[in-house]
Design an enzyme around this catalytic site. Structure first.
Site, PDB file in Angstrom:
ATOM      1  N   GLY A  40       2.397  -0.714   4.411  1.00 24.04           N
ATOM      2  CA  GLY A  40       2.852   0.767   4.306  1.00 24.04           C
ATOM      3  C   GLY A  40       4.114   0.438   3.496  1.00 24.04           C
ATOM      4  N   GLY A  41       4.431   1.178   4.806  1.00 24.23           N
ATOM      5  CA  GLY A  41       5.783   2.332   4.998  1.00 24.23           C
ATOM      6  C   GLY A  41       7.153   1.306   4.524  1.00 24.23           C
TER       7      GLY A  41
ATOM      8  N   GLU B 171      -6.667   5.166   7.460  1.00 22.59           N
ATOM      9  CA  GLU B 171      -7.566   6.448   6.966  1.00 22.59           C
ATOM     10  C   GLU B 171      -8.059   6.523   6.312  1.00 22.59           C
ATOM     11  OE1 GLU B 171      -2.913   5.386   4.901  1.00 22.59           O
ATOM     12  OE2 GLU B 171      -2.042   5.720   6.640  1.00 22.59           O
TER      13      GLU B 171
ATOM     14  N   HIS C 158      -9.269   1.093   4.350  1.00 19.05           N
ATOM     15  CA  HIS C 158      -8.936   1.495   5.378  1.00 19.05           C
ATOM     16  C   HIS C 158      -8.756   2.359   6.840  1.00 19.05           C
ATOM     17  CE1 HIS C 158      -4.431   2.308   5.871  1.00 19.05           C
ATOM     18  NE2 HIS C 158      -3.913   1.427   5.643  1.00 19.05           N
TER      19      HIS C 158
ATOM     20  N   GLU D  84      -6.130  -4.699  10.508  1.00 21.27           N
ATOM     21  CA  GLU D  84      -4.863  -3.340  10.862  1.00 21.27           C
ATOM     22  C   GLU D  84      -4.801  -3.365  11.729  1.00 21.27           C
ATOM     23  OE1 GLU D  84      -2.333  -2.963   7.038  1.00 21.27           O
ATOM     24  OE2 GLU D  84      -4.338  -1.181   6.914  1.00 21.27           O
TER      25      GLU D  84
ATOM     26  N   GLY E 290       1.557   2.340  10.926  1.00 20.98           N
ATOM     27  CA  GLY E 290       2.841   3.788  10.459  1.00 20.98           C
ATOM     28  C   GLY E 290       3.733   4.350  11.240  1.00 20.98           C
TER      29      GLY E 290
ATOM     30  N   SER F 187       3.079  -1.205  10.747  1.00 22.60           N
ATOM     31  CA  SER F 187       4.378  -1.447  10.945  1.00 22.60           C
ATOM     32  C   SER F 187       4.851  -3.339  11.134  1.00 22.60           C
ATOM     33  CB  SER F 187       5.043  -1.081  12.279  1.00 22.60           C
ATOM     34  OG  SER F 187       4.383   0.032  12.150  1.00 22.60           O
TER      35      SER F 187
ATOM     36  N   ASN G  72       0.715  -1.431   0.069  1.00 20.79           N
ATOM     37  CA  ASN G  72      -0.661   0.395   0.046  1.00 20.79           C
ATOM     38  C   ASN G  72       0.787   1.658  -0.173  1.00 20.79           C
ATOM     39  OD1 ASN G  72      -2.113   1.971   0.263  1.00 20.79           O
ATOM     40  ND2 ASN G  72      -1.932   0.998   2.373  1.00 20.79           N
ATOM     41  N   TRP G  73       0.917   2.122  -1.390  1.00 22.81           N
ATOM     42  CA  TRP G  73       1.752   3.202  -1.254  1.00 22.81           C
ATOM     43  C   TRP G  73       1.473   4.428  -1.015  1.00 22.81           C
ATOM     44  CZ3 TRP G  73       4.378   2.350  -7.297  1.00 22.81           C
ATOM     45  CH2 TRP G  73       5.627   1.386  -7.025  1.00 22.81           C
ATOM     46  N   LYS G  74      -0.099   4.267  -0.235  1.00 22.91           N
ATOM     47  CA  LYS G  74      -1.018   5.817  -0.549  1.00 22.91           C
ATOM     48  C   LYS G  74      -0.019   6.386  -0.826  1.00 22.91           C
ATOM     49  CE  LYS G  74       0.162   3.883   4.779  1.00 22.91           C
ATOM     50  NZ  LYS G  74      -0.502   3.868   6.160  1.00 22.91           N
TER      51      LYS G  74
HETATM   52  C1  PEP Z   1      -0.904   0.353   5.884  1.00 24.73           C
HETATM   53  O1  PEP Z   1      -1.526   1.516   5.498  1.00 24.73           O
HETATM   54  O2  PEP Z   1      -1.656  -0.831   5.265  1.00 24.73           O
HETATM   55  C2  PEP Z   1      -0.083  -0.528   6.415  1.00 24.73           C
HETATM   56  C3  PEP Z   1       0.194  -1.036   7.574  1.00 24.73           C
HETATM   57  O3  PEP Z   1       1.074   1.129   6.716  1.00 24.73           O
HETATM   58  P1  PEP Z   1       2.629   0.662   7.505  1.00 24.73           P
HETATM   59  O4  PEP Z   1       2.750  -0.952   7.347  1.00 24.73           O
HETATM   60  O5  PEP Z   1       3.294   1.807   7.237  1.00 24.73           O
HETATM   61  O6  PEP Z   1       1.803   0.412   9.553  1.00 24.73           O
END
Ligand code: PEP
Length: 266
Positions: free
Chosen positions: A241-242, A104, A102, A174, A180, A220, A16-18
């Protein structure tokens, strides 16, 4: 669920590159990922760029087993919805998957259970595979409300569907406090909620649907925790994500190794 039912579910790792990466960056990333992880064995990889990089990723993944996904969509097929993108547009852009609900989107754009439910319905009807996200916030976990929140989100998002209708839908657990933040749920904390979600699917649908449903963990994920997470009986992959923004770290996550699978107590 038993370890043997886990063997029947193909692990899925989704990036997930956001709101990151312009098209040339996306193409460079895919070139590096291809060099690092192909051929893929026994796992599926989905890349979810922003809308403006879908075409660059579509071209870059041609001829590979990587799949394309979007990060959101509107529930209507077409109409006066300035700035929105429909399921058929995503399909035409080459998407197979779409992330829905999600945290967010729920937190910053006000998406409710009912709204996410409508999006899940529209995605499935169009032939997209939803990656349907659920997860509790920190105060909810601290108040002992995790399972109630998860139950409401799963039931709300999947209300009104038959087992057949949810088709290949994927759920992503999640925990919001882990997204994040660098704070990952422990493998045991994640496994507990994954087993609980699978039990809700038994109640909503049936045991065979629950046994085949893929449930991803997200929050994370890093190269140094993916192997322990993937060793859990009810964790079928990750939404990253990150750590998906850098090809070397995502390649290591895609290349997870599970040496001693844990047997679930659920
Ligand atoms: C996400 O946004 O779906 C996610 C899991 O982010 P991160 O891996 O950065 O916690």
């Amino acid at each position: 669920m038993s370890e043997s039912s886990k063997q029947t579910r193909t692990p899925l790792i989704a990036a997930n590159w956001k709101m990151h990466k312009i098209p040339p960056e996306a193409a460079d990333f895919v070139s590096a990922l291809k060099a690092a992880v192909l051929p893929l064995e026994g796992r599926e990889v989905v890349i979810c760029p922003s809308f403006t990089s879908l075409e660059a990723v579509r071209q870059a993944i041609q001829g590979t087993p990587f799949r394309l996904g979007a990060q959101n969509m509107h529930e209507q097929a077409s109409g006066a919805f300035t700035g929105e993108v429909s399921a058929s547009m995503l399909l035409a852009a080459g998407c197979r998957y779409v992330i829905l609900g999600h945290s967010e989107r729920r937190q910053f754009f006000g998406e409710t259970h009912e709204w996410v439910n409508r999006k899940v319905r529209a995605a499935l009807a169009a032939g997209l595979i939803p990656i349907f996200c659920v997860g509790e916030k920190l105060p909810e976990r601290e108040a002992g409300q995790t399972m109630n929140v998860i139950r409401q989100q799963v039931r709300g998002g999947l209300q009104g569907f038959s087992s057949k209708e949810i088709g290949p839908l994927v759920i992503a657990y999640e925990p919001v406090w882990a997204i994040g933040t660098g704070k990952t749920a422990t493998p045991a904390q994640a496994q507990e909620v994954h087993a609980f979600i699978r039990q809700i699917i038994v109640e909503l649908f049936d045991a065979s649907r629950a046994a085949s449903l893929r449930i991803l963990y997200g929050g994370s994920i890093k190269p140094d925790n993916i192997d322990d997470l993937m060793a859990q009986a009810d964790i079928d992959g990750g939404l990253v994500g990150g750590a998906s923004l850098e090809s070397a770290s995502f390649a290591r996550i895609v290349s997870f190794q599970v040496s001693t699978p844990h047997v679930s107590t659920s």
